[in-house]
Motif scaffolding. Structure first.
Motif, PDB file in Angstrom:
ATOM      1  N   TYR A 169      -1.055   8.666  -6.504  1.00  8.51           N
ATOM      2  CA  TYR A 169       0.211   8.059  -6.097  1.00  8.51           C
ATOM      3  C   TYR A 169       0.048   6.959  -5.059  1.00  8.51           C
ATOM      4  O   TYR A 169       0.898   6.085  -4.943  1.00  8.51           O
ATOM      5  CB  TYR A 169       1.151   9.136  -5.545  1.00  8.51           C
ATOM      6  CG  TYR A 169       1.444  10.222  -6.543  1.00  8.51           C
ATOM      7  CD1 TYR A 169       2.349  10.020  -7.583  1.00  8.51           C
ATOM      8  CD2 TYR A 169       0.793  11.441  -6.483  1.00  8.51           C
ATOM      9  CE1 TYR A 169       2.602  11.008  -8.520  1.00  8.51           C
ATOM     10  CE2 TYR A 169       1.033  12.442  -7.411  1.00  8.51           C
ATOM     11  CZ  TYR A 169       1.945  12.224  -8.422  1.00  8.51           C
ATOM     12  OH  TYR A 169       2.180  13.204  -9.354  1.00  8.51           O
ATOM     13  N   LYS A 170      -1.018   7.001  -4.296  1.00  4.46           N
ATOM     14  CA  LYS A 170      -1.271   5.959  -3.306  1.00  4.46           C
ATOM     15  C   LYS A 170      -2.069   4.815  -3.942  1.00  4.46           C
ATOM     16  O   LYS A 170      -2.807   5.024  -4.901  1.00  4.46           O
ATOM     17  CB  LYS A 170      -2.053   6.513  -2.114  1.00  4.46           C
ATOM     18  CG  LYS A 170      -1.211   7.299  -1.131  1.00  4.46           C
ATOM     19  CD  LYS A 170      -1.993   7.528   0.156  1.00  4.46           C
ATOM     20  CE  LYS A 170      -1.096   8.133   1.235  1.00  4.46           C
ATOM     21  NZ  LYS A 170      -1.812   8.254   2.537  1.00  4.46           N
ATOM     22  N   ASN A 171      -1.909   3.636  -3.349  1.00  2.00           N
ATOM     23  CA  ASN A 171      -2.645   2.471  -3.835  1.00  2.00           C
ATOM     24  C   ASN A 171      -4.037   2.475  -3.196  1.00  2.00           C
ATOM     25  O   ASN A 171      -4.374   1.640  -2.355  1.00  2.00           O
ATOM     26  CB  ASN A 171      -1.885   1.196  -3.469  1.00  2.00           C
ATOM     27  CG  ASN A 171      -2.401  -0.001  -4.236  1.00  2.00           C
ATOM     28  OD1 ASN A 171      -3.493   0.027  -4.782  1.00  2.00           O
ATOM     29  ND2 ASN A 171      -1.610  -1.048  -4.279  1.00  2.00           N
ATOM     30  N   TYR A 183       1.191  14.364  -0.415  1.00  2.00           N
ATOM     31  CA  TYR A 183      -0.122  14.382  -1.071  1.00  2.00           C
ATOM     32  C   TYR A 183      -0.344  13.059  -1.783  1.00  2.00           C
ATOM     33  O   TYR A 183       0.590  12.424  -2.269  1.00  2.00           O
ATOM     34  CB  TYR A 183      -0.259  15.558  -2.045  1.00  2.00           C
ATOM     35  CG  TYR A 183       0.850  15.701  -3.050  1.00  2.00           C
ATOM     36  CD1 TYR A 183       0.780  15.080  -4.299  1.00  2.00           C
ATOM     37  CD2 TYR A 183       1.980  16.480  -2.766  1.00  2.00           C
ATOM     38  CE1 TYR A 183       1.791  15.232  -5.232  1.00  2.00           C
ATOM     39  CE2 TYR A 183       2.996  16.627  -3.686  1.00  2.00           C
ATOM     40  CZ  TYR A 183       2.908  16.006  -4.919  1.00  2.00           C
ATOM     41  OH  TYR A 183       3.924  16.143  -5.836  1.00  2.00           O
ATOM     42  N   GLY A 184      -1.612  12.653  -1.834  1.00  3.31           N
ATOM     43  CA  GLY A 184      -1.963  11.384  -2.460  1.00  3.31           C
ATOM     44  C   GLY A 184      -2.346  11.509  -3.916  1.00  3.31           C
ATOM     45  O   GLY A 184      -2.207  10.558  -4.684  1.00  3.31           O
ATOM     46  N   PRO A 229       0.811  -1.224   0.000  1.00  2.00           N
ATOM     47  CA  PRO A 229       0.000   0.000   0.000  1.00  2.00           C
ATOM     48  C   PRO A 229       0.836   1.262   0.000  1.00  2.00           C
ATOM     49  O   PRO A 229       0.355   2.328  -0.354  1.00  2.00           O
ATOM     50  CB  PRO A 229      -0.813  -0.115   1.297  1.00  2.00           C
ATOM     51  CG  PRO A 229       0.004  -1.000   2.175  1.00  2.00           C
ATOM     52  CD  PRO A 229       0.663  -1.974   1.250  1.00  2.00           C
ATOM     53  N   ASP A 230       2.093   1.158   0.377  1.00  2.00           N
ATOM     54  CA  ASP A 230       2.955   2.337   0.411  1.00  2.00           C
ATOM     55  C   ASP A 230       3.712   2.550  -0.899  1.00  2.00           C
ATOM     56  O   ASP A 230       4.402   3.544  -1.068  1.00  2.00           O
ATOM     57  CB  ASP A 230       3.968   2.210   1.559  1.00  2.00           C
ATOM     58  CG  ASP A 230       3.275   2.191   2.912  1.00  2.00           C
ATOM     59  OD1 ASP A 230       2.283   2.929   3.057  1.00  2.00           O
ATOM     60  OD2 ASP A 230       3.712   1.449   3.794  1.00  2.00           O
ATOM     61  N   GLU A 231       3.595   1.587  -1.801  1.00  2.00           N
ATOM     62  CA  GLU A 231       4.288   1.704  -3.072  1.00  2.00           C
ATOM     63  C   GLU A 231       3.682   2.845  -3.897  1.00  2.00           C
ATOM     64  O   GLU A 231       2.472   2.912  -4.084  1.00  2.00           O
ATOM     65  CB  GLU A 231       4.164   0.389  -3.841  1.00  2.00           C
ATOM     66  CG  GLU A 231       4.933   0.365  -5.155  1.00  2.00           C
ATOM     67  CD  GLU A 231       4.786  -0.951  -5.885  1.00  2.00           C
ATOM     68  OE1 GLU A 231       5.334  -1.082  -6.984  1.00  2.00           O
ATOM     69  OE2 GLU A 231       4.103  -1.841  -5.343  1.00  2.00           O
ATOM     70  N   ARG A 232       4.529   3.734  -4.382  1.00  2.00           N
ATOM     71  CA  ARG A 232       4.040   4.885  -5.142  1.00  2.00           C
ATOM     72  C   ARG A 232       3.915   4.496  -6.617  1.00  2.00           C
ATOM     73  O   ARG A 232       4.866   4.587  -7.383  1.00  2.00           O
ATOM     74  CB  ARG A 232       4.971   6.088  -4.960  1.00  2.00           C
ATOM     75  CG  ARG A 232       4.890   6.683  -3.561  1.00  2.00           C
ATOM     76  CD  ARG A 232       5.842   7.840  -3.399  1.00  2.00           C
ATOM     77  NE  ARG A 232       5.487   8.980  -4.219  1.00  2.00           N
ATOM     78  CZ  ARG A 232       4.577   9.894  -3.882  1.00  2.00           C
ATOM     79  NH1 ARG A 232       3.927   9.788  -2.740  1.00  2.00           N
ATOM     80  NH2 ARG A 232       4.313  10.914  -4.658  1.00  2.00           N
ATOM     81  N   VAL A 233       2.734   4.041  -6.964  1.00  2.00           N
ATOM     82  CA  VAL A 233       2.428   3.652  -8.334  1.00  2.00           C
ATOM     83  C   VAL A 233       1.556   4.742  -8.938  1.00  2.00           C
ATOM     84  O   VAL A 233       0.472   5.026  -8.438  1.00  2.00           O
ATOM     85  CB  VAL A 233       1.704   2.297  -8.380  1.00  2.00           C
ATOM     86  CG1 VAL A 233       1.342   1.939  -9.820  1.00  2.00           C
ATOM     87  CG2 VAL A 233       2.573   1.212  -7.759  1.00  2.00           C
ATOM     88  N   VAL A 234       2.011   5.345 -10.003  1.00  2.00           N
ATOM     89  CA  VAL A 234       1.262   6.441 -10.612  1.00  2.00           C
ATOM     90  C   VAL A 234       0.100   5.877 -11.430  1.00  2.00           C
ATOM     91  O   VAL A 234       0.287   4.998 -12.275  1.00  2.00           O
ATOM     92  CB  VAL A 234       2.167   7.307 -11.507  1.00  2.00           C
ATOM     93  CG1 VAL A 234       1.353   8.407 -12.172  1.00  2.00           C
ATOM     94  CG2 VAL A 234       3.309   7.894 -10.699  1.00  2.00           C
TER      95      VAL A 234
END
Length: 289
Positions: free
Chosen positions: A274-276, A250-251, A80-85
């Motif tokens: 950016y957040k999952n 920011y999310g 959940p902390d992985e920053r996936v665009v």
């Protein structure tokens, strides 16, 4: 134990094992010791007849299988902390009728849809229900936002209650967002602005929603207490820049108000996430909300 029950239990376990055969779960279970057991079961059908059944099955301890299943599911979860665009849009009735299937096929992953504005039920966005239903049917992840005119914390609570009545029948994959940016709010003190935000957000949080805050970068930088910003995810708006001037966490980032997307006539806001959020929302729902 009644021998019929023994037969039934062994059959149930055998079915469970065969159902899991070939899956990755078995590899976990093997670490917790499997046992090959031959069961000889004798059942008296009557005083004169005896039936003996011999079964040879690989029996895995039920508790080990369950533990293995939990480990496998946990290992399969995204971080959940992985920053996936992810690419998204936000829309309202001003985008008119939207072809959501075309939107889905245009590299759009999510949509934040206006639920309404103000404090009255008649202020529901005219296309909110249509947009949520059709966007989710097309396979897009959705959240909702509420445009605020509140100038007191009490009015913000009323807005939150009205918002709830409109969104309560939907399950969302993105947050419910409080949009505070109106001209009527710009003259308010930082203390009042922060109290308005917390009143709206806490009201919906108490009803089980994951709530976020939206505004433009300069407003967030100058008009909201840090302690308030720390409580909620932020969706920041700042256009025509390589990165928003809002330097805190920011999310989501609304980076354009003049985007074009197939399926929508005219311009539309474009966003990055950016957040999952879909994972966070799933976990949120599983925890009882």
């Amino acid at each position: 134990m009644n021998t019929k029950k023994i037969i039934s239990l062994i059959s149930s376990v055998t079915i469970l094992v065969s159902g899991l055969a070939g899956s990755n779960i078995i590899s976990y279970a093997e670490e917790n010791q499997t046992a090959v057991t031959t069961a000889v079961i004798t059942e008296n059908i009557s005083d004169e007849t005896t039936v003996t059944t011999t079964q040879s099955n690989e029996i895995i301890d039920v508790f080990s299988v369950y533990d293995a299943h939990k480990k496998y599911i946990e290992a399969s979860k995204p971080n959940p902390d992985e920053r996936v665009v992810r690419n998204g849009i936000d829309v309202s009735t001003f985008q008119h009728s939207i072809d959501w299937n075309q939107v889905k096929n245009s590299n759009v992953d999510f949509a934040i849809i206006r639920a309404g504005y103000g404090r009255e039920l008649y202020q529901v966005d005219a296309r909110f229900h249509e947009n949520v239903q059709k966007a989710q049917e097309a396979g897009l992840d959705c959240g909702a936002y509420w445009y605020s005119y509140a100038t007191t914390p009490e009015q913000a609570v009323q807005e939150a209650e009205t918002c709830y009545q409109i969104i309560k029948d939907y399950k969302f994959e993105y947050p419910i967002v409080f949009d505070i940016e109106d001209e009527s709010q710009k003259h308010l003190s930082t203390a009042t602005i922060s109290a308005i935000i917390e009143s709206f957000c806490s009201t919906l949080e108490e009803k089980g929603y994951y709530v976020s805050l939206y505004s433009y970068a300069s407003f967030l930088n100058s008009s909201v207490y840090q302690s308030t910003l720390d409580k909620y995810d932020v969706w920041v708006a700042h256009y025509n820049v390589s990165a928003p001037s809002y330097t805190r966490n920011y999310g989501m980032w609304q980076y354009s108000s003049s985007g074009t997307v197939a399926g929508i006539d005219g311009s539309v806001d474009l966003d990055y996430s950016y957040k999952n959020y879909p994972y966070l929302m799933q976990k949120y729902h599983l925890n009882g909300f």
